[in-house]
Scaffold this active site. Structure first.
Site, PDB file in Angstrom:
ATOM      1  N   LYS A 254      36.841  46.224  55.098  1.00  0.00           N
ATOM      2  CA  LYS A 254      35.460  46.703  54.959  1.00  0.00           C
ATOM      3  C   LYS A 254      34.658  46.518  56.251  1.00  0.00           C
ATOM      4  O   LYS A 254      35.128  45.881  57.192  1.00  0.00           O
ATOM      5  CB  LYS A 254      34.785  46.013  53.770  1.00  0.00           C
TER       6      LYS A 254
HETATM    7  C1  LIG Z   1      36.935  47.663  48.218  1.00  0.00           C
HETATM    8  C2  LIG Z   1      36.208  48.254  47.073  1.00  0.00           C
HETATM    9  C3  LIG Z   1      35.828  47.493  45.958  1.00  0.00           C
HETATM   10  C4  LIG Z   1      36.351  46.100  45.695  1.00  0.00           C
HETATM   11  O1  LIG Z   1      35.977  45.173  46.616  1.00  0.00           O
HETATM   12  P1  LIG Z   1      36.657  43.707  46.557  1.00  0.00           P
HETATM   13  O2  LIG Z   1      35.789  42.919  47.481  1.00  0.00           O
HETATM   14  O3  LIG Z   1      38.058  43.865  47.034  1.00  0.00           O
HETATM   15  O4  LIG Z   1      36.577  43.229  45.152  1.00  0.00           O
HETATM   16  C5  LIG Z   1      35.015  48.065  45.011  1.00  0.00           C
HETATM   17  N1  LIG Z   1      34.618  49.346  45.105  1.00  0.00           N
HETATM   18  C6  LIG Z   1      34.990  50.119  46.125  1.00  0.00           C
HETATM   19  C7  LIG Z   1      34.491  51.527  46.180  1.00  0.00           C
HETATM   20  C8  LIG Z   1      35.818  49.608  47.133  1.00  0.00           C
HETATM   21  O5  LIG Z   1      36.226  50.410  48.128  1.00  0.00           O
END
Ligand SMILES: *Cc1c(COP(=O)(O)O)cnc(C)c1O
Length: 413
Positions: A197
């Site tokens: 991210k």
């Molecule tokens: C990465 C992601 C998540 C989950 O995030 P985590 O921190 O891994 O729980 C949720 N929604 C979207 C759209 C994502 O891309």
């Protein structure tokens, strides 16, 4: 197979600052939630401009707690997009609520707010917009609808750290409903610090909200439902005392992760700028190729540029999206696909009777979309190589020579 080194889909930007912060935490002897987490929450809230920020160990956990604290429970319906990662839906399901999908807007791949009214029922309690790829969902319309039908709004901002809605359609005097930085609009907004991210702590997440009671409740749920007030009340007798006020969860963020987060937060703007620069290069290179569709940014929107999605005009190509990805991989470029719509998953068929075909726009876009590498650690030479490779594959698989399009388009004028 290419002799060149593989360009990975993602590579995090971890510098000496991150290493030093984490090392300092390790040497300090305090590893779990502590002062660094408190500081990370404070700085994150300041960055967003939100009154409260609660750090947790994933965005999935953040969404679970936010929905729980907003009162979502068994039997409720929560409207969301099928064009997302499964985590969005799991958070709804953890509470025994039912996810109700609406199809997406083909321009932004965000849920289509025009389709929201027909998804409403007596049991609808909340809307969960997903800011796909970092392009804000249509919050002015979503907030107006939520207000009209008394629904909660919890945003999945896993992609949308830097996103902002600078102006909206539902201007309402000095209450510009649905406007502003993502994280300040809905009842609660959830961010992800997963490894790929825009800001990473390895694993981690954050909830932002404006309501102090909601923030306190989310915080309590994140650590076994324990009361902090009790800690304060009995502080003079030592730190051993606590009260369990409700059933909670074990979702707290460690100080090791928060240390990493603090270092990353100071680079958020620079990392966004580098991604935006790469986006500009991709756009310039692909803009006049009729086989490709580059991402749209709607007026008034600031895009967080988590993903760069390219869409193929399949009728102009002799290969499909999967074959296109195979070609890229063979030439040393690792791409991805976001997302396989949830209604096409076996579990969603079993649990809710959904079928392929139920959300045709999501499905059609899924079949022609791919995500190119987009991250600040991507070098200029790598960007150039990705562009050239895409152009070469297109040139080798275009149905007609470009010149014949030009001729046909000229004939149409
Ligand atoms: C990465 C992601 C998540 C989950 O995030 P985590 O921190 O891994 O729980 C949720 N929604 C979207 C759209 C994502 O891309």
């Amino acid at each position: 197979m290419s002799n060149e080194i593989m360009i990975p889909f993602h590579r995090p930007l971890i510098g000496e600052e991150e290493i030093a912060r984490v090392a300092e935490c390790l040497r300090s002897g305090w590893l779990t939630t502590g002062q660094r987490t408190v500081e990370f929450e404070k700085k994150f809230a300041e960055y967003i401009g939100a009154p409260h920020a609660i750090a947790v160990n994933s965005c999935t956990a953040a969404m679970h707690l936010a929905l729980a604290a907003l009162g979502i429970k068994r039997g409720d319906e929560v409207i969301t997009s099928p064009y997302t990662f499964v985590a969005t839906c799991e958070a709804i399901q953890y509470l025994g609520a039912k996810p109700v999908f609406v199809d997406i807007d083909p321009l932004t791949l965000n849920l289509n707010p025009d389709l929201l009214p027909q998804a409403l029922s007596e049991r609808t309690r909340a809307i969960v917009p997903v800011h796909f790829a970092g392009h804000p969902a249509d919050m002015p319309l979503i907030m107006a609808l939520a207000q009209a039908y008394d629904l909660k709004v919890m945003e999945d901002a896993a992609h949308a750290l830097e996103a902002e809605i600078k102006w909206g359609v539902a201007e309402n005097g000095d209450n510009p409903l649905g406007k502003g930085k993502i994280g300040k609009i809905g009842d609660a907004t959830c961010f992800s610090f997963y490894a790929t991210k825009n800001l990473t702590t390895g694993e981690g997440g954050m909830v932002t909200c404006a309501n102090a009671d909601l923030a306190a409740h989310i915080r309590r749920l994140s650590l076994h439902g324990l009361s902090r007030d009790a800690w304060k009340r009995y502080a003079s007798t030592g730190s051993w005392y606590y009260e369990v006020l409700e059933q909670g969860y074990k979702y707290n963020l460690t100080d090791i992760a928060a240390a990493l987060g603090l270092a990353q937060l100071s680079k958020v703007k620079a990392m966004w700028q580098r991604r935006a620069e790469i986006v500009a290069r991709y756009n310039a290179a692909f803009a006049d190729m009729p086989e490709l569709e580059t991402p749209t940014v709607k007026p008034g929107m600031c895009h967080a540029w988590h993903l760069y999605t390219l869409r193929l005009h399949l009728y102009r190509l002799t290969l499909d999206r999967n074959e296109f990805l195979d070609e890229l991989y063979r030439r040393g470029i690792n791409c991805s696909v976001h997302f396989i719509p949830l209604h096409m998953m076996p579990h969603y068929h079993k649990a809710y009777g959904l079928h392929p075909g139920d959300f045709p726009v999501a499905e059609r876009e899924y079949c022609r979309v791919l995500s190119l590498p987009l991250y600040p650690a991507l070098g200029d030479e790598e960007v150039k190589r990705i562009i050239t490779t895409v152009q070469q594959i297109i040139a080798a698989h275009a149905r007609q020579r470009r010149v014949s399009y030009a001729v046909r388009e000229a004939a149409l004028v």
